[in-house]
Design a protein around this motif. Structure first.
Motif, PDB file in Angstrom:
ATOM      1  N   ALA A  15     -41.237 -17.468 -43.844  1.00  0.00           N
ATOM      2  CA  ALA A  15     -41.362 -16.701 -42.599  1.00  0.00           C
ATOM      3  C   ALA A  15     -40.310 -17.136 -41.598  1.00  0.00           C
ATOM      4  N   LEU A  16     -40.095 -18.432 -41.469  1.00  0.00           N
ATOM      5  CA  LEU A  16     -39.072 -18.945 -40.560  1.00  0.00           C
ATOM      6  C   LEU A  16     -37.682 -18.481 -40.981  1.00  0.00           C
ATOM      7  N   ALA A  17     -37.394 -18.481 -42.271  1.00  0.00           N
ATOM      8  CA  ALA A  17     -36.093 -18.024 -42.759  1.00  0.00           C
ATOM      9  C   ALA A  17     -35.890 -16.529 -42.478  1.00  0.00           C
ATOM     10  N   VAL A  18     -36.927 -15.730 -42.652  1.00  0.00           N
ATOM     11  CA  VAL A  18     -36.819 -14.296 -42.385  1.00  0.00           C
ATOM     12  C   VAL A  18     -36.569 -14.055 -40.904  1.00  0.00           C
ATOM     13  N   TYR A  19     -37.329 -14.733 -40.040  1.00  0.00           N
ATOM     14  CA  TYR A  19     -37.123 -14.560 -38.598  1.00  0.00           C
ATOM     15  C   TYR A  19     -35.732 -15.042 -38.185  1.00  0.00           C
ATOM     16  N   ALA A  20     -35.272 -16.129 -38.761  1.00  0.00           N
ATOM     17  CA  ALA A  20     -33.926 -16.605 -38.452  1.00  0.00           C
ATOM     18  C   ALA A  20     -32.885 -15.584 -38.895  1.00  0.00           C
ATOM     19  N   PHE A  21     -33.070 -15.004 -40.077  1.00  0.00           N
ATOM     20  CA  PHE A  21     -32.147 -13.988 -40.581  1.00  0.00           C
ATOM     21  C   PHE A  21     -32.092 -12.787 -39.639  1.00  0.00           C
ATOM     22  N   LEU A  22     -33.222 -12.429 -39.055  1.00  0.00           N
ATOM     23  CA  LEU A  22     -33.271 -11.272 -38.167  1.00  0.00           C
ATOM     24  C   LEU A  22     -32.759 -11.575 -36.760  1.00  0.00           C
ATOM     25  N   TYR A  23     -33.088 -12.731 -36.222  1.00  0.00           N
ATOM     26  CA  TYR A  23     -32.843 -12.977 -34.805  1.00  0.00           C
ATOM     27  C   TYR A  23     -31.626 -13.831 -34.483  1.00  0.00           C
ATOM     28  N   VAL A  24     -31.172 -14.687 -35.371  1.00  0.00           N
ATOM     29  CA  VAL A  24     -30.003 -15.516 -35.081  1.00  0.00           C
ATOM     30  C   VAL A  24     -28.757 -14.665 -34.811  1.00  0.00           C
ATOM     31  N   PRO A  25     -28.472 -13.609 -35.593  1.00  0.00           N
ATOM     32  CA  PRO A  25     -27.305 -12.773 -35.244  1.00  0.00           C
ATOM     33  C   PRO A  25     -27.429 -12.127 -33.862  1.00  0.00           C
ATOM     34  N   LEU A  26     -28.634 -11.732 -33.481  1.00  0.00           N
ATOM     35  CA  LEU A  26     -28.821 -11.152 -32.147  1.00  0.00           C
ATOM     36  C   LEU A  26     -28.569 -12.183 -31.057  1.00  0.00           C
ATOM     37  N   ILE A  27     -29.034 -13.385 -31.270  1.00  0.00           N
ATOM     38  CA  ILE A  27     -28.810 -14.458 -30.291  1.00  0.00           C
ATOM     39  C   ILE A  27     -27.326 -14.762 -30.172  1.00  0.00           C
ATOM     40  N   ILE A  28     -26.613 -14.768 -31.290  1.00  0.00           N
ATOM     41  CA  ILE A  28     -25.168 -15.019 -31.265  1.00  0.00           C
ATOM     42  C   ILE A  28     -24.448 -13.925 -30.480  1.00  0.00           C
ATOM     43  N   VAL A  29     -24.838 -12.676 -30.686  1.00  0.00           N
ATOM     44  CA  VAL A  29     -24.211 -11.574 -29.949  1.00  0.00           C
ATOM     45  C   VAL A  29     -24.462 -11.729 -28.450  1.00  0.00           C
ATOM     46  N   SER A  33     -21.629 -12.528 -25.565  1.00  0.00           N
ATOM     47  CA  SER A  33     -21.376 -11.538 -24.516  1.00  0.00           C
ATOM     48  C   SER A  33     -20.989 -12.207 -23.203  1.00  0.00           C
ATOM     49  N   PHE A  34     -21.227 -13.495 -23.093  1.00  0.00           N
ATOM     50  CA  PHE A  34     -20.820 -14.257 -21.909  1.00  0.00           C
ATOM     51  C   PHE A  34     -19.505 -15.003 -22.131  1.00  0.00           C
ATOM     52  N   ASN A  35     -18.819 -14.746 -23.237  1.00  0.00           N
ATOM     53  CA  ASN A  35     -17.577 -15.422 -23.570  1.00  0.00           C
ATOM     54  C   ASN A  35     -16.430 -14.813 -22.769  1.00  0.00           C
ATOM     55  N   ASP A  36     -15.510 -15.653 -22.319  1.00  0.00           N
ATOM     56  CA  ASP A  36     -14.373 -15.205 -21.514  1.00  0.00           C
ATOM     57  C   ASP A  36     -13.204 -14.725 -22.367  1.00  0.00           C
ATOM     58  N   SER A  37     -13.323 -14.776 -23.672  1.00  0.00           N
ATOM     59  CA  SER A  37     -12.243 -14.375 -24.570  1.00  0.00           C
ATOM     60  C   SER A  37     -12.223 -12.865 -24.767  1.00  0.00           C
ATOM     61  N   GLN A  38     -11.021 -12.307 -24.950  1.00  0.00           N
ATOM     62  CA  GLN A  38     -10.882 -10.875 -25.235  1.00  0.00           C
ATOM     63  C   GLN A  38     -11.339 -10.542 -26.650  1.00  0.00           C
ATOM     64  N   LEU A  39     -11.158 -11.454 -27.598  1.00  0.00           N
ATOM     65  CA  LEU A  39     -11.435 -11.177 -29.003  1.00  0.00           C
ATOM     66  C   LEU A  39     -12.770 -11.718 -29.496  1.00  0.00           C
ATOM     67  N   ASN A  40     -13.368 -12.643 -28.774  1.00  0.00           N
ATOM     68  CA  ASN A  40     -14.623 -13.282 -29.185  1.00  0.00           C
ATOM     69  C   ASN A  40     -14.505 -14.012 -30.518  1.00  0.00           C
ATOM     70  N   ALA A  41     -13.311 -14.410 -30.891  1.00  0.00           N
ATOM     71  CA  ALA A  41     -13.129 -15.161 -32.130  1.00  0.00           C
ATOM     72  C   ALA A  41     -13.482 -16.631 -31.914  1.00  0.00           C
ATOM     73  N   GLU A  42     -13.286 -17.117 -30.698  1.00  0.00           N
ATOM     74  CA  GLU A  42     -13.649 -18.484 -30.370  1.00  0.00           C
ATOM     75  C   GLU A  42     -14.153 -18.525 -28.934  1.00  0.00           C
ATOM     76  N   TRP A  43     -14.926 -19.547 -28.633  1.00  0.00           N
ATOM     77  CA  TRP A  43     -15.490 -19.668 -27.293  1.00  0.00           C
ATOM     78  C   TRP A  43     -14.423 -20.210 -26.354  1.00  0.00           C
ATOM     79  N   VAL A  44     -14.158 -19.469 -25.275  1.00  0.00           N
ATOM     80  CA  VAL A  44     -13.150 -19.876 -24.298  1.00  0.00           C
ATOM     81  C   VAL A  44     -13.817 -20.421 -23.042  1.00  0.00           C
ATOM     82  N   GLY A  45     -14.854 -19.743 -22.605  1.00  0.00           N
ATOM     83  CA  GLY A  45     -15.556 -20.182 -21.405  1.00  0.00           C
ATOM     84  C   GLY A  45     -16.595 -19.150 -20.997  1.00  0.00           C
ATOM     85  N   PHE A  46     -17.432 -19.540 -20.058  1.00  0.00           N
ATOM     86  CA  PHE A  46     -18.516 -18.675 -19.605  1.00  0.00           C
ATOM     87  C   PHE A  46     -18.010 -17.712 -18.537  1.00  0.00           C
TER      88      PHE A  46
END
Length: 178
Positions: A15-29, A33-46
């Motif tokens: 159950a934990l693996a299924v929830y992680a599979f569903l929600y971790v990509p959403l959390i990453i997005v 969305s608060f990343n200062d980079s134009q490409l979002n390939a790496e974290w630049v700043g808030f």
């Protein structure tokens, strides 16, 4: 005294693996969305600049408003029509009604979309909010009807009959019991 059901550790891990599979990509997005980079390939700043740009973009706000309006209209209309269709399918056992109501669910969505487009063009209905709302309603009615019919099949009909015996009108029995 409560009965506590113990579930195996493996079930909790799955159950934990299924929830992680569903929600971790959403959390990453959301985080990126608060990343200062134009490409979002790496974290630049808030930054909150992307949200400032979003809330100053009239076209995006209008599109979000249109989507919300379509969702509300389609939800309300398909709930009402789907409930009536599910009740009719349960009560009257017609052969053609389930075919008409459930076909949009069985047919691939792209085929339903193209068919509705051809239908709207043939009837000379302007393509816009109304046609999109009608298409969503036509697609969603079947899902509501399935749920309503399945819930009604598990309901004891004697409850409705008892309400009628106690003096309820057919509409009162439907509204208050069913």
């Amino acid at each position: 005294m409560t009965n506590v059901i113990r579930r195996p550790l493996g079930l909790w891990l799955v159950a934990l693996a299924v929830y992680a599979f569903l929600y971790v990509p959403l959390i990453i997005v959301v985080v990126y969305s608060f990343n200062d980079s134009q490409l979002n390939a790496e974290w630049v700043g808030f930054t909150l600049d992307w949200y400032r740009k979003l809330f100053h973009n009239e076209e995006m706000l209008r599109a979000a408003g249109n989507s919300l309006l379509i969702a509300l209209v389609a939800s309300a209309a398909s709930t009402l029509l789907g409930t009536m269709a599910g009740f009719a399918m349960h009560r009257y056992k017609l052969k053609l009604l389930p075919l008409l109501v459930l076909t949009p669910i069985a047919i691939p969505e792209i085929l339903v979309g193209v068919s509705l487009l051809i239908f709207f063009v043939m009837l000379n209905i302007t393509l816009g909010l109304v046609s999109i709302a009608l298409a969503h309603i036509a697609f969603c009615i079947g899902f509501v009807a399935i749920v309503v019919r399945s819930r009604l099949s598990g309901m004891d009909e004697s409850l409705t009959e008892a309400a009628r015996d106690c003096g309820a009108t057919p509409m009162q029995a439907f509204r208050l019991v069913t």
